[in-house]
Scaffold this motif. Structure first.
Motif, PDB file in Angstrom:
ATOM      1  N   LYS B  66       0.828  -1.198   0.000  1.00  0.00           N
ATOM      2  CA  LYS B  66       0.000   0.000   0.000  1.00  0.00           C
ATOM      3  C   LYS B  66       0.868   1.256   0.000  1.00  0.00           C
ATOM      4  O   LYS B  66       0.588   2.230  -0.708  1.00  0.00           O
ATOM      5  CB  LYS B  66      -0.923  -0.006   1.222  1.00  0.00           C
ATOM      6  N   ALA B  67       1.944   1.212   0.785  1.00  0.00           N
ATOM      7  CA  ALA B  67       2.844   2.363   0.831  1.00  0.00           C
ATOM      8  C   ALA B  67       3.494   2.579  -0.526  1.00  0.00           C
ATOM      9  O   ALA B  67       3.636   3.715  -0.998  1.00  0.00           O
ATOM     10  CB  ALA B  67       3.909   2.148   1.908  1.00  0.00           C
ATOM     11  N   ARG B  68       3.912   1.484  -1.143  1.00  0.00           N
ATOM     12  CA  ARG B  68       4.578   1.577  -2.439  1.00  0.00           C
ATOM     13  C   ARG B  68       3.630   2.145  -3.486  1.00  0.00           C
ATOM     14  O   ARG B  68       4.022   2.979  -4.312  1.00  0.00           O
ATOM     15  CB  ARG B  68       5.082   0.203  -2.869  1.00  0.00           C
ATOM     16  N   THR B  69       2.378   1.714  -3.435  1.00  0.00           N
ATOM     17  CA  THR B  69       1.376   2.220  -4.383  1.00  0.00           C
ATOM     18  C   THR B  69       1.176   3.718  -4.215  1.00  0.00           C
ATOM     19  O   THR B  69       0.997   4.454  -5.193  1.00  0.00           O
ATOM     20  CB  THR B  69       0.040   1.489  -4.185  1.00  0.00           C
ATOM     21  N   ALA B  70       1.249   4.164  -2.956  1.00  0.00           N
ATOM     22  CA  ALA B  70       1.035   5.584  -2.672  1.00  0.00           C
ATOM     23  C   ALA B  70       2.313   6.399  -2.817  1.00  0.00           C
ATOM     24  O   ALA B  70       2.293   7.622  -2.643  1.00  0.00           O
ATOM     25  CB  ALA B  70       0.490   5.737  -1.253  1.00  0.00           C
ATOM     26  N   GLY B  71       3.409   5.737  -3.108  1.00  0.00           N
ATOM     27  CA  GLY B  71       4.667   6.454  -3.282  1.00  0.00           C
ATOM     28  C   GLY B  71       5.366   6.811  -1.990  1.00  0.00           C
ATOM     29  O   GLY B  71       6.266   7.665  -1.978  1.00  0.00           O
ATOM     30  N   GLY B  72       4.983   6.176  -0.889  1.00  0.00           N
ATOM     31  CA  GLY B  72       5.603   6.487   0.394  1.00  0.00           C
ATOM     32  C   GLY B  72       6.648   5.444   0.771  1.00  0.00           C
ATOM     33  O   GLY B  72       6.630   4.322   0.285  1.00  0.00           O
ATOM     34  N   ARG B  73       7.582   5.838   1.656  1.00  0.00           N
ATOM     35  CA  ARG B  73       8.599   4.922   2.123  1.00  0.00           C
ATOM     36  C   ARG B  73       8.035   4.002   3.192  1.00  0.00           C
ATOM     37  O   ARG B  73       7.126   4.377   3.926  1.00  0.00           O
ATOM     38  CB  ARG B  73       9.790   5.698   2.706  1.00  0.00           C
ATOM     39  N   PHE B  74       8.586   2.794   3.264  1.00  0.00           N
ATOM     40  CA  PHE B  74       8.178   1.825   4.286  1.00  0.00           C
ATOM     41  C   PHE B  74       9.428   1.113   4.748  1.00  0.00           C
ATOM     42  O   PHE B  74      10.075   0.427   3.955  1.00  0.00           O
ATOM     43  CB  PHE B  74       7.170   0.825   3.698  1.00  0.00           C
ATOM     44  N   VAL B  75       9.776   1.313   5.992  1.00  0.00           N
ATOM     45  CA  VAL B  75      11.050   0.811   6.512  1.00  0.00           C
ATOM     46  C   VAL B  75      10.802  -0.007   7.779  1.00  0.00           C
ATOM     47  O   VAL B  75       9.995   0.376   8.617  1.00  0.00           O
ATOM     48  CB  VAL B  75      12.008   1.983   6.832  1.00  0.00           C
ATOM     49  N   LEU B  76      11.510  -1.116   7.897  1.00  0.00           N
ATOM     50  CA  LEU B  76      11.494  -1.896   9.132  1.00  0.00           C
ATOM     51  C   LEU B  76      12.757  -1.551   9.909  1.00  0.00           C
ATOM     52  O   LEU B  76      13.864  -1.621   9.358  1.00  0.00           O
ATOM     53  CB  LEU B  76      11.466  -3.394   8.839  1.00  0.00           C
ATOM     54  N   ALA B  77      12.589  -1.229  11.181  1.00  0.00           N
ATOM     55  CA  ALA B  77      13.735  -0.827  11.987  1.00  0.00           C
ATOM     56  C   ALA B  77      13.928  -1.762  13.173  1.00  0.00           C
ATOM     57  O   ALA B  77      12.965  -2.233  13.776  1.00  0.00           O
ATOM     58  CB  ALA B  77      13.541   0.605  12.498  1.00  0.00           C
ATOM     59  N   GLN B  78      15.191  -2.022  13.476  1.00  0.00           N
ATOM     60  CA  GLN B  78      15.567  -2.762  14.687  1.00  0.00           C
ATOM     61  C   GLN B  78      14.878  -4.121  14.738  1.00  0.00           C
ATOM     62  O   GLN B  78      14.235  -4.466  15.738  1.00  0.00           O
ATOM     63  CB  GLN B  78      15.248  -1.920  15.933  1.00  0.00           C
ATOM     64  N   VAL B  79      15.025  -4.867  13.681  1.00  0.00           N
ATOM     65  CA  VAL B  79      14.407  -6.188  13.592  1.00  0.00           C
ATOM     66  C   VAL B  79      15.269  -7.194  14.353  1.00  0.00           C
ATOM     67  O   VAL B  79      16.460  -7.318  14.102  1.00  0.00           O
ATOM     68  CB  VAL B  79      14.268  -6.628  12.120  1.00  0.00           C
ATOM     69  N   GLY B  80      14.670  -7.911  15.271  1.00  0.00           N
ATOM     70  CA  GLY B  80      15.392  -8.896  16.056  1.00  0.00           C
ATOM     71  C   GLY B  80      15.799 -10.101  15.217  1.00  0.00           C
ATOM     72  O   GLY B  80      15.284 -10.315  14.112  1.00  0.00           O
ATOM     73  N   ASP B  81      16.699 -10.897  15.765  1.00  0.00           N
ATOM     74  CA  ASP B  81      17.264 -12.026  15.016  1.00  0.00           C
ATOM     75  C   ASP B  81      16.201 -13.031  14.592  1.00  0.00           C
ATOM     76  O   ASP B  81      16.223 -13.542  13.466  1.00  0.00           O
ATOM     77  CB  ASP B  81      18.333 -12.736  15.862  1.00  0.00           C
ATOM     78  N   THR B  82      15.287 -13.347  15.504  1.00  0.00           N
ATOM     79  CA  THR B  82      14.286 -14.370  15.186  1.00  0.00           C
ATOM     80  C   THR B  82      13.363 -13.894  14.063  1.00  0.00           C
ATOM     81  O   THR B  82      13.084 -14.652  13.125  1.00  0.00           O
ATOM     82  CB  THR B  82      13.467 -14.726  16.435  1.00  0.00           C
ATOM     83  N   VAL B  83      12.899 -12.670  14.171  1.00  0.00           N
ATOM     84  CA  VAL B  83      12.007 -12.134  13.130  1.00  0.00           C
ATOM     85  C   VAL B  83      12.773 -11.980  11.817  1.00  0.00           C
ATOM     86  O   VAL B  83      12.234 -12.265  10.734  1.00  0.00           O
ATOM     87  CB  VAL B  83      11.393 -10.789  13.568  1.00  0.00           C
ATOM     88  N   LEU B  84      14.017 -11.572  11.896  1.00  0.00           N
ATOM     89  CA  LEU B  84      14.823 -11.432  10.682  1.00  0.00           C
ATOM     90  C   LEU B  84      15.014 -12.783  10.004  1.00  0.00           C
ATOM     91  O   LEU B  84      14.938 -12.888   8.773  1.00  0.00           O
ATOM     92  CB  LEU B  84      16.183 -10.814  11.017  1.00  0.00           C
ATOM     93  N   SER B  85      15.222 -13.822  10.798  1.00  0.00           N
ATOM     94  CA  SER B  85      15.343 -15.170  10.227  1.00  0.00           C
ATOM     95  C   SER B  85      14.059 -15.568   9.506  1.00  0.00           C
ATOM     96  O   SER B  85      14.105 -16.191   8.435  1.00  0.00           O
ATOM     97  CB  SER B  85      15.655 -16.177  11.328  1.00  0.00           C
TER      98      SER B  85
END
Lengths: 163, 109
Positions: B66-85
């Protein structure tokens, strides 16, 4: 609280050596057997119990994380798809076989809802099927077997080598 | 699980705390879609998330699209190891913009 929820986890873990003598008809040492209503609010409990099993079996953390995710996703499938309007339970059984942990997830739904055993390819543009992909990516064995009692429903067997 | 959104440096920062699963992901989805709809960039602070399943991942993907469609940035910050895996299992670590800290995410936004 649902009155039909029976948790044998803690006592099963404490008495696992005695449980191996039970006539379960299954190989391996029974570590845990849990029967709960197939509801989303039970998934946290299931994950906590699987985590406890992993700790007790001294599993590597990455392997443990994978098993927790796989079991969660498998149980989530039961919650989402097995009982459409009727409600029902799921049974999680965990056994230790040589070098391996085996999880069985059983439901008693009257209709078939599971697909084949093949892995779903990941595709961020297609959200559906991601849980199935996680299960296949983290477990060494994933297969549906006939329920041992010949009854209705589905029995999913997941196995992971932990040595 | 707790989730709330705040405006910081003209960017919506969505802070998530707790495990995200089938029970809690609808709440996350609601807040994420609300944040993205505001039209600023969106940063999702996942530092307080020890676990996320496919339903949570699906919320992130939907918000990202949805963000991409609207031209907005979407960033994930401080992702823990388990979620990153888990994101790596889905190969979504190559799709999302992921930063190690919130400051970097704000600078990107």
């Amino acid at each position: 609280m649902d009155h039909n929820e029976v948790m044998t986890g803690q006592s099963a873990m404490e008495n696992s050596t005695r449980d191996s003598d039970r006539a379960t008809g299954e190989s391996g040492q029974l570590i845990l057997e849990l029967r709960v209503p197939a509801k989303a609010d039970r998934l946290k409990l299931i994950r906590a119990l699987v985590r406890s099993v992993c700790v007790s079996q001294k599993c590597h953390s990455e392997i443990a994380d994978g098993m927790i995710l796989a079991v969660d996703e498998a149980c989530q499938n039961v919650v989402r798809h097995a009982y459409v309007d009727e409600g029902g339970d799921l049974i999680l059984t965990v056994r230790a076989e040589p070098g391996c942990l085996v999880y069985e997830i059983r439901d008693f739904a009257s209709r078939a809802y599971c697909g084949g055993d093949g892995p779903a390819a990941p595709d961020h543009e297609r959200i559906g099927g991601l849980g199935t992909h996680f299960i296949h990516a983290t477990m060494d064995e994933v297969r549906y077997v006939s329920p041992p009692d010949g009854g209705p429903g589905t029995l999913l067997r997941l196995a992971r080598y932990i040595d | 699980m707790k989730v709330h959104s705040r405006l910081e440096a003209d960017v919506q920062v969505v802070v998530v705390e707790g495990e995200v699963d089938l029970e809690t992901s609808p709440q996350l989805r609601k807040v994420l879609m609300g944040a993205v709809s505001k039209g600023n960039g969106t940063i999702v602070d996942l530092s307080g998330v020890p676990y996320m399943d496919s339903s949570g991942i699906a919320c992130l993907v939907e918000a990202y699209q949805k963000a991409r469609t609207a031209g907005g940035r979407f960033v994930l910050a401080q992702v823990g190891d388990t979620v990153l895996s888990t994101l790596k299992l889905a190969k979504l670590n190559r799709v999302f913009t992921i930063t190690d800290d919130l400051r970097t995410a704000l600078d990107k936004g």
